[in-house]
Design a protein around this motif. Structure first.
Motif, PDB file in Angstrom:
ATOM      1  N   VAL A   6       0.850  -1.183   0.000  1.00 12.52           N
ATOM      2  CA  VAL A   6       0.000   0.000   0.000  1.00 12.52           C
ATOM      3  C   VAL A   6       0.888   1.237   0.000  1.00 12.52           C
ATOM      4  N   HIS A   7       0.634   2.144  -0.933  1.00 15.26           N
ATOM      5  CA  HIS A   7       1.354   3.406  -1.043  1.00 15.26           C
ATOM      6  C   HIS A   7       0.379   4.524  -0.658  1.00 15.26           C
ATOM      7  N   VAL A   8       0.760   5.324   0.337  1.00 15.26           N
ATOM      8  CA  VAL A   8      -0.117   6.392   0.824  1.00 15.26           C
ATOM      9  C   VAL A   8       0.536   7.741   0.537  1.00 15.26           C
ATOM     10  N   LEU A   9      -0.083   8.523  -0.351  1.00 17.93           N
ATOM     11  CA  LEU A   9       0.395   9.861  -0.660  1.00 17.93           C
ATOM     12  C   LEU A   9      -0.144  10.796   0.422  1.00 17.93           C
ATOM     13  N   ARG A  76       1.306  -6.796  -5.661  1.00 20.82           N
ATOM     14  CA  ARG A  76       0.074  -6.065  -5.981  1.00 20.82           C
ATOM     15  C   ARG A  76       0.185  -4.718  -5.268  1.00 20.82           C
ATOM     16  N   HIS A  77       0.195  -3.637  -6.031  1.00 21.03           N
ATOM     17  CA  HIS A  77       0.332  -2.290  -5.485  1.00 21.03           C
ATOM     18  C   HIS A  77      -1.027  -1.603  -5.413  1.00 21.03           C
ATOM     19  N   ILE A  78      -1.297  -1.003  -4.275  1.00 17.11           N
ATOM     20  CA  ILE A  78      -2.538  -0.266  -4.046  1.00 17.11           C
ATOM     21  C   ILE A  78      -2.148   1.148  -3.644  1.00 17.11           C
ATOM     22  N   PHE A  79      -2.876   2.135  -4.164  1.00 19.35           N
ATOM     23  CA  PHE A  79      -2.544   3.535  -3.921  1.00 19.35           C
ATOM     24  C   PHE A  79      -3.699   4.235  -3.233  1.00 19.35           C
ATOM     25  N   THR A  80      -3.368   5.098  -2.281  1.00 18.39           N
ATOM     26  CA  THR A  80      -4.383   5.888  -1.606  1.00 18.39           C
ATOM     27  C   THR A  80      -3.783   7.236  -1.205  1.00 18.39           C
ATOM     28  N   THR A  81      -4.603   8.046  -0.579  1.00 22.54           N
ATOM     29  CA  THR A  81      -4.162   9.375  -0.148  1.00 22.54           C
ATOM     30  C   THR A  81      -4.543   9.598   1.300  1.00 22.54           C
ATOM     31  N   MET A  82      -3.898  10.567   1.922  1.00 24.93           N
ATOM     32  CA  MET A  82      -4.239  11.022   3.265  1.00 24.93           C
ATOM     33  C   MET A  82      -4.223  12.542   3.199  1.00 24.93           C
ATOM     34  N   PHE A  83      -5.373  13.113   2.795  1.00 25.59           N
ATOM     35  CA  PHE A  83      -5.514  14.555   2.610  1.00 25.59           C
ATOM     36  C   PHE A  83      -6.606  15.090   3.526  1.00 25.59           C
ATOM     37  N   ASP A  84      -6.435  16.314   3.982  1.00 24.30           N
ATOM     38  CA  ASP A  84      -7.475  17.001   4.746  1.00 24.30           C
ATOM     39  C   ASP A  84      -8.441  17.681   3.787  1.00 24.30           C
ATOM     40  N   GLU A 112     -14.215  12.300  -3.325  1.00 28.82           N
ATOM     41  CA  GLU A 112     -13.440  11.062  -3.465  1.00 28.82           C
ATOM     42  C   GLU A 112     -13.828  10.310  -4.740  1.00 28.82           C
ATOM     43  N   ASP A 113     -15.118  10.215  -5.006  1.00 25.32           N
ATOM     44  CA  ASP A 113     -15.568   9.522  -6.222  1.00 25.32           C
ATOM     45  C   ASP A 113     -15.074  10.228  -7.480  1.00 25.32           C
ATOM     46  N   SER A 114     -15.129  11.547  -7.487  1.00 27.15           N
ATOM     47  CA  SER A 114     -14.672  12.324  -8.650  1.00 27.15           C
ATOM     48  C   SER A 114     -13.167  12.195  -8.833  1.00 27.15           C
ATOM     49  N   ASN A 120      -8.833   7.273 -12.883  1.00 22.17           N
ATOM     50  CA  ASN A 120      -9.143   6.126 -13.729  1.00 22.17           C
ATOM     51  C   ASN A 120      -8.143   4.981 -13.531  1.00 22.17           C
ATOM     52  N   GLU A 121      -7.985   4.584 -12.274  1.00 24.60           N
ATOM     53  CA  GLU A 121      -7.024   3.546 -11.909  1.00 24.60           C
ATOM     54  C   GLU A 121      -7.689   2.632 -10.882  1.00 24.60           C
ATOM     55  N   ALA A 122      -7.882   1.365 -11.237  1.00 24.25           N
ATOM     56  CA  ALA A 122      -8.575   0.418 -10.358  1.00 24.25           C
ATOM     57  C   ALA A 122      -7.841   0.209  -9.036  1.00 24.25           C
ATOM     58  N   ARG A 123      -6.536   0.420  -9.026  1.00 23.40           N
ATOM     59  CA  ARG A 123      -5.755   0.199  -7.805  1.00 23.40           C
ATOM     60  C   ARG A 123      -5.742   1.426  -6.887  1.00 23.40           C
ATOM     61  N   PHE A 124      -6.461   2.476  -7.250  1.00 26.43           N
ATOM     62  CA  PHE A 124      -6.457   3.734  -6.484  1.00 26.43           C
ATOM     63  C   PHE A 124      -7.740   3.878  -5.672  1.00 26.43           C
ATOM     64  N   ILE A 125      -7.573   4.098  -4.375  1.00 23.98           N
ATOM     65  CA  ILE A 125      -8.695   4.312  -3.458  1.00 23.98           C
ATOM     66  C   ILE A 125      -8.428   5.630  -2.731  1.00 23.98           C
TER      67      ILE A 125
END
Length: 157
Positions: A6-9, A76-84, A112-114, A120-125
């Protein structure tokens, strides 16, 4: 079985500290192989990081991370964010539309949905924190001396 990474930006150092100190141990104990926190790059020439000023900056940082880490037969790489949400740049997809939504949870869901649709990346949440993360630190007042007074719980602020 593939290693789950898991990669968290992260928007800033506080969010990155949370990912490293709280989220990472939890995810590792629950089947994730590795968690990598990445601080948003604010100025490549100066080598500075932390802080968010535009959606384009976020998209560029995310694009670099996604291109760097590609799934293979072992990973398997998964990407997410931690933004206020607080001070989220108005250049985020559907930001103006979100301002017309009274329910704050629905507003965050739209953002988040937008964001996910734009990437347009299935591995991005995407994850956008409703309340400023630093404010949540005050929910754990016992930890403030540890974090801000060099571990001396008996220190007077």
């Amino acid at each position: 079985m593939k290693n789950k990474i898991v990669h968290v930006l992260c928007e800033g150092q506080t969010e990155q500290g949370f990912v490293e100190g709280v989220l990472k141990p939890y995810l590792l104990a629950n089947g994730v192989t590795s968690v990598k926190s990445i601080l948003i790059n604010t100025n490549r020439k100066k080598g500075t990081a932390g802080g968010m000023f535009s959606f384009n900056q976020v998209h560029s940082n995310l694009e670099i991370v996604r291109r760097t880490y590609v799934d293979n037969e072992y990973e398997r790489h998964i990407f997410t964010t931690m933004f206020d949400y607080y001070a989220l740049p108005s250049t985020f997809p559907e930001y103006d539309k979100s301002q017309n939504i009274a329910d704050k949870y629905e507003r965050i869901k739209l953002l988040e949905d937008s964001f996910a649709q734009y990437e347009n990346e299935a591995r991005f949440i995407p994850y956008i924190q409703l309340h400023e993360f630093e404010a949540l630190v005050f929910c754990g007042l016992d930890y403030l001396p540890e974090k801000y007074y060099n571990g001396r719980a008996d220190a007077n602020p």
